[in-house]
Design an enzyme around this catalytic site. Structure first.
Site, mmCIF file in Angstrom:
data_model
loop_
_atom_site.group_PDB
_atom_site.id
_atom_site.type_symbol
_atom_site.label_atom_id
_atom_site.label_comp_id
_atom_site.label_asym_id
_atom_site.label_seq_id
_atom_site.Cartn_x
_atom_site.Cartn_y
_atom_site.Cartn_z
ATOM 1 C CG ASP A 165 0.406 -1.734 5.674
ATOM 2 O OD1 ASP A 165 -0.498 -1.777 6.747
ATOM 3 O OD2 ASP A 165 0.218 -1.451 4.972
ATOM 4 C CB CYS A 189 -3.375 3.085 -1.203
ATOM 5 S SG CYS A 189 -4.589 4.119 -1.319
ATOM 6 C CE LYS A 218 -7.303 0.105 5.588
ATOM 7 N NZ LYS A 218 -7.564 0.271 5.165
ATOM 8 C CD GLN A 223 -6.806 -4.218 3.929
ATOM 9 O OE1 GLN A 223 -7.803 -5.213 4.258
ATOM 10 N NE2 GLN A 223 -7.156 -3.393 3.514
ATOM 11 C CG HIS A 233 -1.866 1.569 1.255
ATOM 12 N ND1 HIS A 233 -1.242 2.614 2.389
ATOM 13 C CD2 HIS A 233 -3.313 1.276 1.427
ATOM 14 C CE1 HIS A 233 -2.625 2.798 1.863
ATOM 15 N NE2 HIS A 233 -3.847 2.413 1.766
#
Ligand code: PLP
Ligand code: PLP
Lengths: 147, 415, 415, 147
Positions: C207, C373, C233, C210, C129
């Site tokens: 990261d 993104c 999220k 998700q 991302h």
């Protein structure tokens, strides 16, 4: 009287107002600063030792009544006691302020029971603990350098 | 101080808008005197946030579906409302941040570290909250710039007006100054400071944390370059605030946080950046917070900022009047309330502020005790801390009366 | 793909917890397939935030009164819950930020700019991302470090396992890698990457935007050094997220934002800084958000992370199965769903993703259309964008069926 | 049929599928790129002038149907028109997509009315406007350099 006012028992106020041990010591073997920067309590502890025994212990500094009363109780209780006794008492004070039970203090430290109400006020626990945590560091350091 | 005059606010009606005010604390009527730390929230703000979560709950930007589009519109409207609140020339001069602290840091990183050179001067004051002083210490360290301080009046009643101009030098590049001290409520002469700064080509950053929504603020009339403030202190949600910046300055600055939404094009090795305001808003913003903040802007403007300021001053005058007869209270700040907002800082005899605060707590009175993120000012006063009562639109005389009743209890215990 | 097996989640019961799911969009049953952008929020999270605002509404830290103390306790508990969620060794390794993007920037500023030297290498991937790539471009620019990329399998089905090790060099200092691609749901072999990195003295930042709360995550078992993720999220509020950092690294880093609450002592010209985690949390935090986030941690753990992961995989398999018969859908990502989370990215014939998204919208189907993104990954695929359907615990087969019905409408209009 | 499907009227789809004006022009007097980075629309406009008159205008690039249909309508309408007419038409398109009223288009641009439904979809307005904004820049620049 209610919860808060109640905390300010005679014993705490007496210890807060007592100046007996509130002074710097010029011939201390060890001195150590302790602070709670987040609330502004700032004290210094002075200890004179004779071998393993605390000949004299005093404090100076600024803090709230809980902090200073606790420091005064510390000096009252530990003058003439061994480092081992100091360590044991530290453990008892800490468990009183953080765990459920009020420990069975030795007679020379019976006043400390008056501090148990502090547990209900989490932000003040640090104040009550400051002198004791500082003492613990003194003791730990001494044992290290001595041993 | 001031003669009893009819309050322009219907405070008792206003109070019904704030759910917390119907609660008891320690079994007593709550006297909430800590609005300087964070304000209470009116129902309309909570409803706005809730409506977003319950009815839309979607991310903004680039959503091709209805709920995302509608969330985007609400988010953009919040920006427009914030711009209106401070009379910014354009909505794109309003950057959403987490709050005052992040806003000031943004300027420190993106303007300070880019434009300050060794020997340049940052002019600030001992009235500053840590946010507006530590940032500049670090910028100075990183750039070789030097921190200078406005000289104060005796007892820190304000900046010394005689030395306002001489505090500047030809190397002054930025003035970082509070709009209202969070310790004494003192309000520096911003308009005059901006004039002096601009004559010398310096920019002016105002820490508006205590000022915004306690009085009308017009960035164009004040002619200031940056204004930082937090929603949570002005009826809004936590986690959202604003950096207002003059467009030309924001344009000249580097971005601060990098990531999604602040880019234009991204290749493996380089990127180009979006226009204002997106340039400074990387990542998913606090959408619910912005929407709640928009509702807060509506709410305070509905109440009326002039009226809020007058109300708070009335309360401060009342506090000072009640204090005057006693010798056990030391008050910080001037007794002329022309240049003060609704903050009342004091010490009670030699009782530690924490003891005062704790006894007040047991009487239902919520105050702040300590150094109020303003250690340099505490050093000027020569104290470790103070007890602070701070007001807002919903504060009433019973709150002040509860404070003084509580102080009587402190007296009984300690003196 | 997988045989129909009983779903371990009681999805229809779960769905009643999410207020938005009872709403219609464009007059149709809402098929919310945009959880990758932000998840819907369960009632318990909204209640937790509301309870804070309506019952406490006070600032934390140093409050000497009951409501402030209680808010402080709730805030601290939220940190403990977040630490438990990812099995951090200590709560002080959990820093509250606005979200993934700020978390990664924090590492960029406080670790990257401090420790990287010219010629040092940052190893990342085209799956990232923008937040996890643009930050590192700028760190590279500021420090002279170099950005390197893991080689990919054909069609970007994953990192090339054969070239995983050779992607490292002796100058690799940090690996910045996604835990799960927000475009294809691909999950890199984190444990193996951490092993290779640590053998070479490099640190690993994951990261987790998700990944967090779509599957169990254990930072100690994975042996990663930093993990960034966003509450919004994973059933939590907007405006709050986490940077997990290994204690020794956080200790060695400089602070990021400066101001109140992150200091120990402040003088006019210098300051000392607080211990972890306060060191990295300047200013009033998003108190309500943290508390809501704590409730989200409870909620997802109550549902069960293993079950959520299995459920999403089931849905992905169903999507892929429905796709296999057709020639008008191009799917991105491997068809082996062992290393994929619940994200389904595709293009429909040569119809632009925005047109697809917009027609789906008119059928009540919420998807994301565009480059997500992730422009570098779009270049690998050779497309301007994709349409993305992304799942969560509350997604059900009717949502997927609505998606495919919508695609039939697209076909009717465009083909 | 509903709101969304409805937008995709014959006229829009015809213009989207029409490739008549979708090509690069080698002998263009002016060419200019326009992009909506946030949604990926990316086109280039080519203009050949004869004095004040647009002799030929074409476009190339990638975008959604709204964006490309709009570009195609632009070329259809403005081939052979003056820069003044181009400017006037730009104003009309913009006001149709942002204000309440549907303007009275000149007959050679009557197809543009089909775009009015876009107004209901704020995120798509940029798509419909892209070719027009790009043209506006071309015209403004030309006037500047010519004037
Ligand atoms: C993989 C990935 N990384 C980072 C982000 C950025 O998260 P946020 O926007 O919450 O900062 C996202 C979400 O858009 C994402 O999917
Ligand atoms: C004058 C002043 N500046 C800055 C701040 C910091 O604001 P925040 O904590 O919302 O970032 C405060 C609030 O504590 C303040 O009173």
């Amino acid at each position: 009287m209610n919860l808060g006012d109640d905390l300010y028992k005679e014993i705490i106020l007496d210890n807060y107002k007592a100046k007996k041990y509130r002074r710097r010591m010029d011939d201390a073997d060890i001195s150590r600063e302790g602070a709670n920067p987040s609330c502004g309590d700032d004290i210094e502890l002075f200890v004179r030792l004779n071998g393993d025994r605390i000949e004299e212990v005093t404090y100076d500094g600024a803090g709230c009544s809980i902090c200073l009363a606790s420091a005064n109780m510390l000096c009252t209780a530990l003058t003439g006691r061994t480092l081992g006794e100091a360590r044991a008492l530290f453990d008892q004070v800490r468990s009183m302020l953080t765990d459920a039970d009020v420990p069975d203090f030795p007679e020379y430290a019976a006043d400390l029971e008056a501090m148990q109400g502090v547990k209900a006020f989490p932000v003040r626990v640090k104040c009550a603990m400051l002198a004791w945590s500082t003492l613990k560091q003194v003791v730990d350091e001494h044992s290290l350098s001595a041993g | 101080m001031s003669p009893a005059r009819t309050l322009p606010l219907d405070v008792s009606k206003l109070r019904t808008e704030f759910p917390v005010l119907s609660r008891a604390m320690r079994g007593k009527r709550l006297a909430y005197l800590d609005s300087g730390a964070t304000s209470l929230k009116p129902r309309s703000v909570l409803e706005a946030e809730r409506a977003y979560y319950e009815q839309l709950s979607s991310n903004i930007h680039r959503g091709v579906y209805e709920f995302s589009e509608r969330a985007t519109i609400l988010y953009d409207e919040a920006r427009t409302k914030a711009a209106g609140l401070i009379n910014a020339a354009a909505a794109r001069e309003v950057i959403f941040t987490r709050g005052t602290t992040e806003s000031i840091n943004l300027v420190g990183y993106s303007w300070g570290r880019k434009f300050l050179k060794p020997g340049d001067e940052i002019l600030t004051s001992e009235f500053e909250h840590h946010s507006n002083i530590v940032v500049w210490q670090e910028v100075a360290k990183a750039t070789g710039a030097v921190l200078r301080f406005f000289p104060l009046l005796p007892h820190a009643e304000g900046l010394d007006p005689e030395q306002l101009e001489t505090a500047f030098s030809e190397r002054t590049r930025i003035v970082a100054i509070t709009g209202m001290s969070n310790v004494t409520g003192y309000k520096p002469p911003l308009r005059r400071i901006a004039e002096l700064a601009h004559e010398r080509g310096a920019v002016v950053l105002v820490d508006g944390a205590q000022m915004a929504c306690h009085e009308p603020v017009d960035v164009q009339a004040l002619d200031i370059d940056f204004l930082a403030f937090s929603a949570h202190k002005m009826c809004g949600p936590t986690g959202i605030g604003v950096l207002y910046g003059r467009e030309s300055l924001l344009e000249a600055m580097d971005p601060f946080l990098y990531g999604g939404d602040m880019i234009e094009r991204v290749w493996k090795d380089r990127s180009t950046y979006a226009q204002l305001p997106e340039k400074f808003e990387a990542g998913t913003p606090h959408i619910a917070g912005a929407i709640g903040f928009g509702a807060a802007c509506d709410f305070v403007q509905g109440v009326g900022l002039e009226a809020i300021a007058a109300h708070e001053r009335e309360l401060l005058d009342y506090c000072l009047a009640r204090t005057r007869a006693r010798d056990d209270i030391t008050v910080y700040g001037g007794i002329n309330t022309d240049d003060r907002g609704g903050i009342f800082s004091f010490n009670f005899a030699d009782v530690h502020a924490h003891d005062v605060g704790m006894i007040l707590d047991s009487h239902g009175v919520a105050v702040r005790a300590g150094f109020h993120c303003a250690q340099p000012l505490m050093r000027v006063f020569g104290v470790a801390g103070t007890t602070r009562a701070s007001f807002y639109m919903y504060t009433d005389r019973s709150d002040i009366d509860a404070l003084f009743d509580g102080l009587d209890a402190v007296r009984k215990i300690f003196l």
